[in-house]
Scaffold this active site. Structure first.
Site, short mmCIF file in Angstrom:
data_model
loop_
_atom_site.label_atom_id
_atom_site.label_comp_id
_atom_site.label_asym_id
_atom_site.label_seq_id
_atom_site.Cartn_x
_atom_site.Cartn_y
_atom_site.Cartn_z
N ALA A 74 -19.22 46.20 84.57
CA ALA A 74 -19.70 47.01 83.46
C ALA A 74 -19.37 47.46 82.40
O ALA A 74 -19.57 48.74 83.27
CB ALA A 74 -20.99 46.02 83.31
N GLU A 107 -12.41 36.52 89.41
CA GLU A 107 -12.03 35.83 88.33
C GLU A 107 -12.27 36.69 87.37
O GLU A 107 -13.20 37.56 87.12
CB GLU A 107 -13.06 34.50 88.25
N ASN A 112 -9.55 37.57 78.73
CA ASN A 112 -9.69 39.15 78.88
C ASN A 112 -8.41 40.64 79.19
O ASN A 112 -8.77 40.67 80.59
CB ASN A 112 -11.03 39.24 79.14
N TYR A 119 -7.34 45.76 86.78
CA TYR A 119 -7.15 45.28 88.04
C TYR A 119 -5.83 45.56 87.87
O TYR A 119 -5.59 45.79 89.75
CB TYR A 119 -8.11 44.26 87.89
#
Length: 154
Positions: A74, A107, A112, A119
């Protein structure tokens, strides 16, 4: 961001981490959930990004055998696109690899794209789909994996 500090999360960070979750996720974790992660879950490892003594991001994982399952990443909306997500993921992965983890999974929502691109910078690749994974709206999740080149796949 010269004053950005990435450090291991502490119990005193719980309130700010939960507040950050409220603005970042449609299904945020409670303070109690973070308390369990930081105080009781021996498999959990979290780092926070601190800027001017304020938590502006965090990332966490569960270390299960030699694998790390990334639980959450986050970054406060007003601090996105400034390298903070990159920094917390990098520190999380580096520290976890030094502790003996050799592969990582997570996941991520199909919608998104920004997180997926983050990633991919760390060599995560798509490995499958979890249908209806997200309880808030039934959205599918992409399963991603990252394996160290010397990790065995036995």
């Amino acid at each position: 961001m010269s004053s950005l500090i990435i450090r291991k999360a502490e119990v005193t960070d719980i309130e700010e981490m939960a507040a950050l979750d409220l603005v970042c996720f449609t299904a945020p974790w409670s303070e109690e959930a973070f308390r369990q992660e930081l105080e009781e879950n021996n498999l959990a490892f979290y780092v926070v990004a601190e800027l001017n003594e304020q938590i502006v991001g965090y990332a966490g994982l569960w270390a299960i055998l030699e694998e790390g399952h990334i639980t959450n990443v986050a970054v406060a909306p007003e601090y996105r696109r400034k390298g903070i997500g990159n920094a917390v993921v990098e520190v999380l992965l580096d520290a976890s690899e030094q502790a003996g983890l050799n592969s990582f999974t997570l996941e991520v929502r199909i919608s998104n794209i920004q997180a997926q691109n983050l990633y991919k910078k760390f060599d995560f690749t798509e490995a499958g789909i979890r249908k209806g994974y997200y309880q808030d709206n039934g959205e599918d999740a992409i399963i991603m994996w990252r394996r160290k080149s010397n990790a065995s796949c036995e």
